[in-house]
Design a protein around this motif. Sequence first.
Motif, PDB file in Angstrom:
ATOM      1  N   GLU A   1      18.793   0.817  -5.482  1.00  0.00           N
ATOM      2  CA  GLU A   1      18.384   2.138  -4.727  1.00  0.00           C
ATOM      3  C   GLU A   1      16.884   2.204  -5.425  1.00  0.00           C
ATOM      4  O   GLU A   1      15.831   2.844  -4.680  1.00  0.00           O
ATOM      5  CB  GLU A   1      19.039   3.044  -5.354  1.00  0.00           C
ATOM      6  CG  GLU A   1      20.370   3.452  -4.562  1.00  0.00           C
ATOM      7  CD  GLU A   1      21.415   4.234  -5.165  1.00  0.00           C
ATOM      8  OE1 GLU A   1      21.257   4.681  -6.469  1.00  0.00           O
ATOM      9  OE2 GLU A   1      22.783   3.970  -4.709  1.00  0.00           O
ATOM     10  N   LYS A   2      16.326   1.725  -6.475  1.00  0.00           N
ATOM     11  CA  LYS A   2      14.954   1.983  -6.997  1.00  0.00           C
ATOM     12  C   LYS A   2      14.041   0.894  -6.429  1.00  0.00           C
ATOM     13  O   LYS A   2      12.967   1.304  -5.882  1.00  0.00           O
ATOM     14  CB  LYS A   2      15.093   1.246  -8.592  1.00  0.00           C
ATOM     15  CG  LYS A   2      13.723   1.352  -9.408  1.00  0.00           C
ATOM     16  CD  LYS A   2      13.923   1.366 -10.728  1.00  0.00           C
ATOM     17  CE  LYS A   2      12.318   1.289 -11.285  1.00  0.00           C
ATOM     18  NZ  LYS A   2      12.602   0.946 -12.766  1.00  0.00           N
ATOM     19  N   PHE A   3      14.568  -0.210  -5.955  1.00  0.00           N
ATOM     20  CA  PHE A   3      13.414  -1.150  -5.352  1.00  0.00           C
ATOM     21  C   PHE A   3      13.631  -1.418  -3.776  1.00  0.00           C
ATOM     22  O   PHE A   3      13.281  -1.908  -3.027  1.00  0.00           O
ATOM     23  CB  PHE A   3      13.966  -2.761  -6.242  1.00  0.00           C
ATOM     24  CG  PHE A   3      13.300  -2.826  -7.336  1.00  0.00           C
ATOM     25  CD1 PHE A   3      11.859  -2.688  -7.541  1.00  0.00           C
ATOM     26  CD2 PHE A   3      13.938  -2.642  -8.502  1.00  0.00           C
ATOM     27  CE1 PHE A   3      11.377  -3.028  -9.078  1.00  0.00           C
ATOM     28  CE2 PHE A   3      13.818  -2.808  -9.871  1.00  0.00           C
ATOM     29  CZ  PHE A   3      12.277  -2.763  -9.936  1.00  0.00           C
ATOM     30  N   GLY A   4      14.771  -0.941  -3.275  1.00  0.00           N
ATOM     31  CA  GLY A   4      15.358  -1.028  -1.769  1.00  0.00           C
ATOM     32  C   GLY A   4      16.022  -1.924  -1.526  1.00  0.00           C
ATOM     33  O   GLY A   4      16.165  -3.239  -2.289  1.00  0.00           O
ATOM     34  N   TYR A   5      17.109  -1.808  -0.900  1.00  0.00           N
ATOM     35  CA  TYR A   5      18.272  -2.671  -0.606  1.00  0.00           C
ATOM     36  C   TYR A   5      17.770  -4.239  -0.365  1.00  0.00           C
ATOM     37  O   TYR A   5      18.228  -5.275  -0.683  1.00  0.00           O
ATOM     38  CB  TYR A   5      19.210  -2.381   0.375  1.00  0.00           C
ATOM     39  CG  TYR A   5      20.106  -1.290  -0.005  1.00  0.00           C
ATOM     40  CD1 TYR A   5      19.995  -0.436  -1.257  1.00  0.00           C
ATOM     41  CD2 TYR A   5      20.691  -0.356   0.969  1.00  0.00           C
ATOM     42  CE1 TYR A   5      20.798   0.586  -1.774  1.00  0.00           C
ATOM     43  CE2 TYR A   5      21.694   0.707   0.751  1.00  0.00           C
ATOM     44  CZ  TYR A   5      21.484   1.341  -0.781  1.00  0.00           C
ATOM     45  OH  TYR A   5      22.326   2.126  -1.273  1.00  0.00           O
ATOM     46  N   LYS A   6      16.733  -4.495   0.629  1.00  0.00           N
ATOM     47  CA  LYS A   6      16.603  -5.706   1.175  1.00  0.00           C
ATOM     48  C   LYS A   6      15.718  -6.628  -0.075  1.00  0.00           C
ATOM     49  O   LYS A   6      16.119  -7.548  -0.210  1.00  0.00           O
ATOM     50  CB  LYS A   6      15.754  -5.652   2.310  1.00  0.00           C
ATOM     51  CG  LYS A   6      15.487  -7.097   2.927  1.00  0.00           C
ATOM     52  CD  LYS A   6      14.639  -7.026   4.291  1.00  0.00           C
ATOM     53  CE  LYS A   6      14.201  -8.497   4.671  1.00  0.00           C
ATOM     54  NZ  LYS A   6      13.745  -8.643   6.063  1.00  0.00           N
ATOM     55  N   LYS A   7      14.761  -5.703  -0.632  1.00  0.00           N
ATOM     56  CA  LYS A   7      14.198  -6.435  -1.434  1.00  0.00           C
ATOM     57  C   LYS A   7      14.959  -6.934  -2.956  1.00  0.00           C
ATOM     58  O   LYS A   7      14.963  -8.126  -3.155  1.00  0.00           O
ATOM     59  CB  LYS A   7      12.996  -5.580  -2.372  1.00  0.00           C
ATOM     60  CG  LYS A   7      11.830  -5.416  -1.370  1.00  0.00           C
ATOM     61  CD  LYS A   7      10.781  -4.605  -1.762  1.00  0.00           C
ATOM     62  CE  LYS A   7       9.588  -4.266  -0.849  1.00  0.00           C
ATOM     63  NZ  LYS A   7       8.519  -3.442  -1.533  1.00  0.00           N
TER      64      LYS A   7
END
Length: 387
Positions: free
Chosen positions: A264-270
């Motif tokens: 959730e911090k970095f974004g799911y795809k990344k």
Amino acid sequence: MKEKLINLYGFLNFFTFGFVLVLIGPLIPVIEKGFSINHSLIGLSLSLGSVSFLIGSLVFGFLLEKFNTFNVVLTAGVIFSFGVFILFIMNSFTLFVFGNFMMNFGGAALEVSIPFLIGVSGTGKKAKKLNFLHSAFAIGAVISPIVSSFILRFTNLWRTTFAIGFITSLLPFIFLFLIKNTINEFHSEYVKEQISFKNLINFSLVILILALSLYVSYEMNFSSWISVFLHEVRSYSVSRSAIFPSFLWLGLFIGRLFFAKMPEKFGYKKWLLFVISFSLICSSLSVFLSINFFISSILIFFTGLFYATTYPTIQATIIEKYKSNKGIALSLASSITSLFSGGASYLIGLLGQYFGIFFGFLLILIFNILELMIIIIFKENQIFIEC
């Protein structure tokens, strides 16, 4: 308090499921010897377990949407405990297949039911909760190979490990009855928001399920076959090779515990691109550089560390994506995933039988590469389409 009890119930169930499911891998050499079977038959039996998982996922996903949730969850637990008991008393390959079939059927029911309960209880992001939930699976998976290695080293009573699993499978029932009213309360609120089924299946869900299926294909088969690989390819003793799945699941546990907030911090795809890439690197090194105990344990641990958050992240996406029909969406994901995993188990066993288990492990790496390719081409905004 209500949500905490649900989380504790889920934690205990996932712990036991991880303990029993991963236990089979380290015991493959003694099961083959005891029942006079080969890699191909073991691969087939693991595939049948995956078929059972598929059926259980579909059936219980539907039941959760249509019937009393408490009764459905209770039934799931009873079936799972029954399967583990059969594995404990088995004295033939037929009973092994039957016990594994029932254990996977009940395990699938629990794996759909518990995230469903978490999805309909409370508000907020679910990735963190599911990472902690799956960390319980990892703890069980860490402990069971250690227990089996100890028992194999000092005794011939290898079935007693399943007795431990059966006893622990009974403990969650205590908490289930404590949260009976809570479960019914949450489900009654959920039913009020039911919407049409017609928009459930779309391209986004298909991609997520495919990525999840490839992940389970390489994660569970790495765990199931690593002991056999080290025994046959690296000439480790049966008792020594039996402990290595614990290093994998120790990495999975630590990764899920400490990386729970990262998706959730970095974004799911990344985040998925990061962990899938490094899991491919580490698992490849585990296959080609596992020349001694220390190097093998370190590489397998880091493989598990980067495996850790892939499954909970994708599962959390599905839960957050659907306000309604969560049970059916989860069951579709679990059932199709088990179909892929079952086919993978059979292919790896077949390759191991005719060409050696080294070539079976190359197939595991290929699954890892394919998942990475899917995530690369996946458009991140498709994750958050609301149905």
